[in-house]
Design an enzyme around this catalytic site. Sequence first.
Site, short mmCIF file in Angstrom:
data_model
loop_
_atom_site.label_atom_id
_atom_site.label_comp_id
_atom_site.label_asym_id
_atom_site.label_seq_id
_atom_site.Cartn_x
_atom_site.Cartn_y
_atom_site.Cartn_z
N SER A 94 0.86 -1.18 0.00
CA SER A 94 0.00 0.00 0.00
C SER A 94 0.89 1.22 0.00
O SER A 94 2.04 1.18 0.45
CB SER A 94 -0.93 0.01 1.22
N GLY A 126 2.52 2.50 -2.22
CA GLY A 126 3.72 2.37 -3.02
C GLY A 126 4.88 1.68 -2.33
O GLY A 126 5.96 1.53 -2.94
N GLU A 148 -9.18 -0.69 -9.00
CA GLU A 148 -8.42 0.22 -9.85
C GLU A 148 -8.40 -0.30 -11.28
O GLU A 148 -8.13 -1.49 -11.52
CB GLU A 148 -7.00 0.38 -9.32
N GLU A 159 -5.80 -3.54 -10.14
CA GLU A 159 -5.70 -4.22 -8.85
C GLU A 159 -6.92 -3.88 -8.00
O GLU A 159 -7.73 -3.03 -8.37
CB GLU A 159 -4.41 -3.82 -8.12
N ASP A 191 -7.33 4.70 -0.58
CA ASP A 191 -6.79 6.04 -0.31
C ASP A 191 -7.37 7.09 -1.25
O ASP A 191 -7.73 8.19 -0.82
CB ASP A 191 -5.26 6.04 -0.33
N THR A 192 -7.48 6.78 -2.53
CA THR A 192 -8.03 7.76 -3.47
C THR A 192 -9.50 8.07 -3.17
O THR A 192 -10.00 9.11 -3.57
CB THR A 192 -7.90 7.26 -4.92
N ARG A 198 1.81 9.83 4.59
CA ARG A 198 0.60 10.63 4.40
C ARG A 198 0.01 10.92 5.78
O ARG A 198 -0.39 10.02 6.49
CB ARG A 198 -0.40 9.87 3.53
#
Length: 261
Positions: A27, A29, A134, A146, A153-154, A231
């Site tokens: 997650s 990245g 996604e 995926e 998150d988006t 984040r």
Amino acid sequence: FASDFEEFKAAVEAIGIPCVVKPIMSSSGHGQSVIKTAEDIEKSWKIAQEGGRAGAGRVIVEGFVKFDYEITLLTVRSVAGTSFCEPIGHIQVDGDYRYSWQPQSMDSAAKEAAQEIARKVTDALGGYGIFGVELFVCGDEVIFSEVSPRPHDTGMVTMISQDLSEFALHARALTGLPVPEIRFLGPSASRAVVVEGDSTEVIMDNLGKVLEEPGVQMRIFGKPEVKGHRRMGVILATADSVEEARAKAERAYDKLNVQIL
């Protein structure tokens, strides 16, 4: 998929360079990298082994897909059946989301194809809750990328764009309550607040200016520390158009003063 370094090298050769390497569970990245030359192969294997959320193990080697844009289609499975939020467009940097907006403009054929794929994927997985599916979109063609079996998150943009956020939808579905309707309130955008450094004391300052414009909100996550990059919050904005909402979120972000002590 590759389970050891020899399989990994064979997978890279089969897919071709450049290619994307991911641990099977990741997650934001973490553990992901891009192989651009043969010299990157060993380094990418090490990144995947050390950075994945599930620890060392199998990795995924992916070829590049040419696409017009990428979306997250939040898909909800509840006792009332399967329902979909409006598609969410987003921009990622180093595999980590930075901006998202809702709705992403799509023609009807692509939107129907996206929903069909998301339904097939989530039906195969089963269970109740929200899934962040996604997808890559190129014209009317939609390609699965995926899935995250949880709030995405988006999808944080839904905290301002919908009557029920992705978190409220997830909780409702998981507790066996119906989701008869998802009411979209209007064009909205989010801007992630990513902090870089090494500290247990991060201060978000100048919030009076950040929140002075109508239609702007902010969530601070209360995470206790940052090591590298993390984040730590999100700015949300709503407006008459996606373009205006994105610009408003960016203006608010520019006013934010992040101090690392």
